[in-house]
Design an enzyme around this catalytic site. Structure first.
Site, PDB file in Angstrom:
ATOM      1  N   GLN A   1       0.826  -1.198   0.000  1.00  0.00           N
ATOM      2  CA  GLN A   1       0.000   0.000   0.000  1.00  0.00           C
ATOM      3  C   GLN A   1       0.869   1.260   0.000  1.00  0.00           C
ATOM      4  OE1 GLN A   1      -2.158  -0.523   3.691  1.00  0.00           O
ATOM      5  NE2 GLN A   1      -0.283  -1.105   4.727  1.00  0.00           N
TER       6      GLN A   1
ATOM      7  N   ASP B   1       0.044   0.727  13.627  1.00  0.00           N
ATOM      8  CA  ASP B   1       0.523   2.018  14.125  1.00  0.00           C
ATOM      9  C   ASP B   1       0.856   1.976  15.606  1.00  0.00           C
ATOM     10  OD1 ASP B   1      -2.023   2.030  15.345  1.00  0.00           O
ATOM     11  OD2 ASP B   1      -2.881   3.211  13.712  1.00  0.00           O
TER      12      ASP B   1
ATOM     13  N   ASP C   1      -8.598  -4.597  14.513  1.00  0.00           N
ATOM     14  CA  ASP C   1      -8.408  -3.198  14.106  1.00  0.00           C
ATOM     15  C   ASP C   1      -7.856  -3.174  12.694  1.00  0.00           C
ATOM     16  OD1 ASP C   1      -8.262  -0.458  14.190  1.00  0.00           O
ATOM     17  OD2 ASP C   1      -6.355  -0.400  15.281  1.00  0.00           O
TER      18      ASP C   1
END
Length: 532
Positions: free
Chosen positions: A261, A319, A391
């Site tokens: 990505q 993250d 998540d």
């Protein structure tokens, strides 16, 4: 008796061609190279559409459908050119090299500045297909000029070289061009190779067919094409930075394309809090804003940890922000983080501001990091986890839709220990209600009992979650904070109780669950977010 294809009168070729021994292999090598370049152009358009739009299946269908149709038109259009096959082939290859090499750059510009990506894609695919379709008839004529051959044998030789060349292009694009040159420069490099292959064949084997004026014209045109491609190659990096900035409201401070990505960080002065607003985007989708990310991550993590939490599984969350919240509980013995993209974790570990936000969570000795696809990893996961925090990126792309399927939630269920709990970020019940309730239906159809809740995250809007248990009494779990919960900035008992109330205009809607073979959540998500 098989019929031989006879060279056209005036072609100046036949079995006595002085380069006959080397000329024929040279033509087949040109077919091989041209086929490789043509397939790279196709793959580049599909990949760019997938990166920018996210609809891999749709983009592939449009590009391949339009290009194959245009190739048929190009083959018919090449008929009148066969009497001047050498000049026509040179012109087709140089135009194809120029347009194919510049295609990614031009489409990126259309997306960033003009908002004309869809029509530009169709037009580009058609023109490239038209030119690629004209190649084979012209190359067939050139092959027969060297030595007349039975039609079946000539077609077999030509298509064998064409298909093997396509294999080379198909392998070179993902494993060589993208990793080492990127999309922009990779397409430009292939355009240069395409041009060189065409002019070398024409300028050597068929040099005498051109005549002095023709040779000069081809040389001049080739020089212009190669110089244009070289100039574009030199400015490609600056162009990409400028075009990318056009897509983001705030200044881009970091950008990279990983294997999976595009990763972008932006930073701006925040009007809400002292300091800056740092934002992470993956393929253009906002992942967090440093101003209010704590609202999202507190709501996501803490209700799932109300109960036994020795062993926690975190799917996604590269993250480190959800991980930060999990690690605030001293009695958490281990956290397994399954994150697909190592580049996201590397950024979270090394970028000073993100590292400060996540509290250097990945350095905690309780953390075990696994870089793998969550779906594939779960198929062999042990059933030992007390809580699972899901998540993952929104299901607005083909690759992520499977992570919101009945089959996926069934695999998560198998990874849980007794009295285990799962929480899923499920998108916005306000902006994408059908997608939200489709995810809830998918979880239920996998054998869970669920309880949806939602909170306000200013950078996202109204955002929803699903708390689920696999062995409850059927009434659904009650989201609540653990008695040992640390001091939180946003989430409290009153907020959590209110979060379970949905207004009449955002209550459950009748939708079917999403499965691997029928990813309804993808359709719902794209339809909901198309206007935003």
């Amino acid at each position: 008796m098989s019929a031989a294809v006879v060279p056209a009168p005036g072609d100046g070729a036949g079995t006595g061609h002085r380069y006959a021994r080397l000329a024929r292999p040279a033509v087949l090598v040109a077919v091989f190279v041209c086929a490789a370049c043509g397939l790279v152009y196709e793959l580049a358009l599909v990949a760019l559409g997938s990166y920018l739009i996210g609809d891999t299946v749709g983009q592939a269908s449009i590009v391949l459908g339009v290009m194959v149709f245009a190739m048929g038109v190009g083959a018919l259009a090449a008929k009148p050119l066969q009497h001047h096959a050498v000049v026509a082939f040179a012109a087709v290859e140089l135009i194809l090299a120029l347009l194919g090499g510049l295609s990614v750059l031009g489409l990126y510009a259309a997306f960033a500045w003009l908002d004309l990506y869809a029509p530009a894609l169709v037009a580009t695919a058609f023109v490239l297909g038209l030119l690629i379709g004209a190649e084979i008839p012209l190359l067939m004529v050139l092959l027969q000029r060297i030595r007349a051959q039975a039609a079946g044998s000539a077609v077999a030789d030509l298509f064998a070289a064409d298909y093997v060349g396509a294999l080379l292009g198909g392998l070179a694009f993902p494993f060589l061009l993208i990793p080492f040159f990127g999309q922009l420069r990779g397409a430009l490099l292939v355009g240069a190779v395409n041009a060189l292959a065409g002019i070398l064949l024409v300028g050597t084997v068929f040099r005498s067919d051109l005549g002095r004026p023709g040779r000069a014209g081809v040389a001049l045109a080739a020089t212009v094409v190669l110089a244009t491609l070289a100039g574009a190659y030199l400015v490609a990096a600056d162009f990409e930075v400028t075009a990318r900035q056009q897509l983001y409201r705030d200044p881009v401070v970091h950008a990279e394309r990983s294997r999976y990505q595009e990763i972008v960080l932006t930073r701006a002065v925040s009007p809400v809090v002292d300091g800056s607003d740092l934002r992470l985007y993956l393929d253009g989708d906002l992942q967090f804003s440093s101003v209010d990310e704590y609202r999202y991550h507190e709501a996501l993590v803490h209700p799932a940890l109300s109960g036994r939490r020795d062993r926690v599984l975190l799917l996604g969350g590269g993250d480190g922000l959800a991980l930060r919240e999990v690690l605030r509980y001293p009695d958490v013995a281990s956290v397994t983080v399954v994150e697909l993209d190592p580049a996201v974790v590397a950024l979270a570990r090394t970028e000073p501001d993100i590292r400060a936000l996540n509290g250097a969570a990945f350095d905690d000795p309780r953390v075990r990091l696994v870089h793998a696809d969550a779906f594939a990893w779960l198929r062999g996961a042990p059933g030992v986890f007390d809580a699972v925090v899901v998540d993952l990126p929104d299901p607005d792309q083909t690759a992520t839709a499977k992570l919101y399927s009945v089959e996926f939630y069934s695999l998560v269920r198998q990874a849980l220990g007794p009295q285990g709990r799962m929480v899923v970020q499920a998108g916005s019940p306000y902006f994408a209600p059908r997608a939200f309730w489709c995810i809830e239906a998918s979880v239920r159809h996998a054998g869970w009992t669920t309880r949806p809740y939602h909170v306000d995250v200013p950078s996202f809007g109204d955002w929803g979650f699903l708390l689920a248990v696999a062995d409850g009494d059927g009434s659904g779990p009650t989201p609540q904070l653990p008695a040992e919960a640390p001091a939180l900035r946003f989430l409290g008992p009153e907020v959590l109780r209110a979060a379970q109330v949905f207004p009449p205009d955002r209550g459950p809607v009748p939708v079917e669950p999403s499965t691997l073979l029928d990813p309804r959540v993808l359709t719902y998500s794209r339809a909901a977010w198309r206007g935003y």
